[in-house]
Design an enzyme around this catalytic site. Structure first.
Site, PDB file in Angstrom:
ATOM      1  N   PRO A 146      42.980  46.974  25.721  1.00 33.18           N
ATOM      2  CG  PRO A 146      41.658  45.440  26.897  1.00 33.18           C
ATOM      3  CD  PRO A 146      43.052  45.964  26.795  1.00 33.18           C
ATOM      4  CG  ASP A 204      43.757  48.270  30.597  1.00 33.54           C
ATOM      5  OD1 ASP A 204      42.968  47.410  30.163  1.00 33.54           O
ATOM      6  OD2 ASP A 204      44.978  48.055  30.794  1.00 33.54           O
ATOM      7  CG  HIS A 205      36.561  47.290  29.257  1.00 30.88           C
ATOM      8  ND1 HIS A 205      36.102  47.018  30.530  1.00 30.88           N
ATOM      9  CD2 HIS A 205      35.454  47.424  28.499  1.00 30.88           C
ATOM     10  CE1 HIS A 205      34.785  46.959  30.528  1.00 30.88           C
ATOM     11  NE2 HIS A 205      34.350  47.211  29.305  1.00 30.88           N
ATOM     12  NE  ARG A 206      44.726  44.970  29.710  1.00 35.67           N
ATOM     13  CZ  ARG A 206      46.044  45.062  29.584  1.00 35.67           C
ATOM     14  NH1 ARG A 206      46.751  43.996  29.256  1.00 35.67           N
ATOM     15  NH2 ARG A 206      46.657  46.201  29.781  1.00 35.67           N
ATOM     16  CB  ILE A 215      38.768  50.812  34.541  1.00 35.15           C
ATOM     17  CG1 ILE A 215      39.975  51.140  35.431  1.00 35.15           C
ATOM     18  CG2 ILE A 215      37.630  51.788  34.765  1.00 35.15           C
ATOM     19  CD1 ILE A 215      40.716  52.390  35.030  1.00 35.15           C
TER      20      ILE A 215
END
Ligand code: COA
Length: 550
Positions: free
Chosen positions: A346, A522-524, A526
């Site tokens: 994501p 990477d929004h998982r 950060i």
């Protein structure tokens, strides 16, 4: 009890091309020699400059020989095939002179067959198929066939959606579609005429004709005859509920009913199959090859693309000249890697501008000679060093997410990849221990790796172990872009072209050189806050490189 032999007397019959406009080319045999083909099942595929059609067998028979060649031309009346058909069935009490098939039957049944057996000529009928009882009204969503397509009993004609479910309306018999009588989006109910179709009944025994009449009576209401000629034997099938993984009979997929049927039997979605027939037509062989290759593919690969609709292939030559060229191995590998990264991570991209006015003044003051290197450092080595320091300060950006999603792996080393554009494609060599190198060393390392990349001399070692990637398009232009994270890394910095801009200092506009930066993360792993702080540190170091000393 006494048993008698039933002897089937066979005759050779020629199947001729039915009435078509103009001529066409035979593009596919759909039946093998010696194979039994049922009345209405497709024999060959013929393509004209207007359409492609499957020519159905006008009667049940065993294929003996082809009278036409593949890619040969056919027109109305052309002899297509020689077939063996049952012309009469006789009860024999003793050895028969010519015995093609023997079946033991009760004497009463034999007597009945022997007396009623009588061949009748082939007939063509145009019939309409009406909407059966679907438990309420529904909207037409999709057509499953195209005019001229041959369909078999049970093949879907169209897709209807009610407020409860989506249903395929199956054909109650085999035939060739003439036209749709409804439009997509139209609300239909039981008894609405859906299509007209042409059906042919071949050489029939009197028994068959009788059965046909009885069957027609049975489905009265869902099949209505337009011509007065005899009907084939229809048998209504129940409405089939669409299942998510079954083969989708999308009208946009170019294939015939026989291939669609096989796809349904094998659970193959035709949209995933590449057609090798003329104009990309999906042949039965393509479906079998697709199933074979999927069996060989590791399960994980199949799973990773499941549910993602593929982009339908287009025949671009319809609009003008085209030329196809094979992708280089490197380009193919990059394409696969980019898709994997894009689909698995994501992405969020944070955009900012760094004031590099002072850095550019300092850079201008440098001389390659004084530094003892071949070429004066560009902005890039400074960026690498600034990022290396920021990675040390924010270890989350120097991490990787374990594939099980349960652990973050922090790396103690800082290796930075730099995207290099080469004639063969994009590669990302890695600067090892970037945080421990000087600007001169970084400048030389980048020049060395870029030259090896362009000469295709990079080793596997040169491209392994990266923690973070910088992709600089600064020399070419652009005001910003959304770089794709180079998994298993968790962030990437895109660099666009620095330009002079007026910046308000609280009193006046000052001419400043601003460097556009695009940080994808990477929004998982950060969050936006982490990214903002990371970017602020980068900005601070670039605007005043003395921060690099701290
Ligand atoms: N803004 C303005 N000027 C820039 C700049 C920027 N962001 N980045 C580079 N330049 C300038 C350089 O300073 C240099 O000018 P100079 O000689 O006057 O100093 C000139 O553009 C050419 O730079 P380049 O030769 O590209 O060196 P580099 O160190 O900036 O980049 C590579 C080296 C190998 C990374 C680069 O050549 C490359 O291949 N970039 C493509 C990466 C890519 O395709 N990424 C896209 C992935 S989708």
């Amino acid at each position: 009890m006494c048993f008698l032999l039933l002897v089937l007397i066979m005759a050779l019959e020629i199947i001729y091309m039915p009435d078509v406009e103009g001529s066409g080319e035979v593009v596919e045999y759909l039946v093998e020699l010696g194979e039994t083909v049922e009345e209405g099942e497709p024999l060959i595929v013929v393509e004209s400059d207007k359409a492609s059609m499957e020519v159905p067998a006008p009667f049940s028979c065993i294929l003996k020989s082809w009278e036409i060649e593949l890619e040969g031309s056919v027109e109305t009346g052309s002899a297509l095939a020689q077939c063996e058909v049952i012309v009469s069935e006789l009860a024999m009490s003793d050895a028969a002179p010519v015995v093609e098939a023997q079946i033991s039957v009760e004497p009463e049944a034999v007597a009945e067959k022997a007396t009623t057996s009588n061949a009748t000529p082939v007939t063509e009928s145009i019939v309409s198929i009406d909407m059966p009882d679907a438990g309420g009204d529904g909207d037409v969503v999709e057509f499953s066939l195209q005019p001229g397509d041959h369909f078999l009993e049970g093949d879907p004609i169209l897709l209807v959606e009610s407020d409860k479910a989506a249903m395929e309306v199956p054909a109650p018999f085999s035939g060739t579609l003439v036209e749709y009588l409804v439009e997509t989006g139209q609300t239909i109910s039981e008894g609405t005429p859906l299509v007209t179709a042409s059906v042919s009944s071949g050489i029939q025994t009197a028994n068959d004709a009788e059965k046909s009449v009885q069957s027609t009576d049975k489905v009265k209401g869902s099949v209505s005859s337009i011509s007065d000629t005899p009907q084939p034997s229809p048998s209504p099938s129940p409405m089939a509920l669409l299942s998510s993984d079954s083969s989708k009979t999308d009208g946009s997929v170019y294939s015939g009913p026989a291939s669609r049927k096989l796809a349904r039997q094998l659970g193959v979605n035709l949209e995933d199959v590449k057609g090798t027939g003329p104009r990309g037509r999906i042949l039965k062989e393509d479906i079998k090859a697709f199933v074979k290759s999927n069996l060989k593919t590791p399960k994980q690969e199949v799973v990773s693309v499941a549910g993602i609709p593929s982009i339908p292939e287009q025949d671009f030559s319809r609009f003008g000249g085209v030329e196809s060229k094979n992708l280089s191995g490197m380009a193919k590998a990059t394409a696969a890697h980019m898709s994997r990264c894009w689909l698995n991570i994501p992405h969020v991209t944070l955009f900012d501008e760094s004031d590099i006015t002072d850095l550019e003044c300092y850079r201008a003051s440098l001389s390659a000679e004084a530094l003892g290197i071949d070429k004066k450092p560009t902005i890039l080595p400074f960026l690498v060093l600034v990022i290396a320091k920021a990675l040390r300060k924010y270890p989350l950006f120097n991490s990787a997410l374990h594939p099980d999603g349960k652990q973050i792996i922090y790396k103690e080393y800082i290796n930075i990849g730099v995207a290099v554009d080469t004639p063969a494609g994009l590669v990302v060599p890695v600067i090892k221990d970037a945080d421990k190198k000087s600007i001169s060393e970084l400048s030389e390392t980048i020049a060395d790796l870029a030259s090896k990349a362009r000469d295709r001399k990079l080793t596997a070692e040169d491209m392994q172990g990266g923690c973070f990637t910088i992709s600089s398009l600064g020399a070419t232009g652009g005001t910003g872009f959304t770089p794709i994270i180079n998994a298993p890394e968790v962030a990437i910095l895109g660099v666009a072209k620095a330009t002079m801009k007026p910046v308000w200092d609280g009193e006046i506009f000052q001419p400043r050189k601003l460097l556009p930066l695009c940080l994808s993360f990477d929004h998982r792993v950060i969050n936006g806050g982490d990214a903002g702080r990371f970017m602020a540190t980068v900005n601070q170091s670039l605007s005043d490189i003395r921060h690099l000393l701290l």
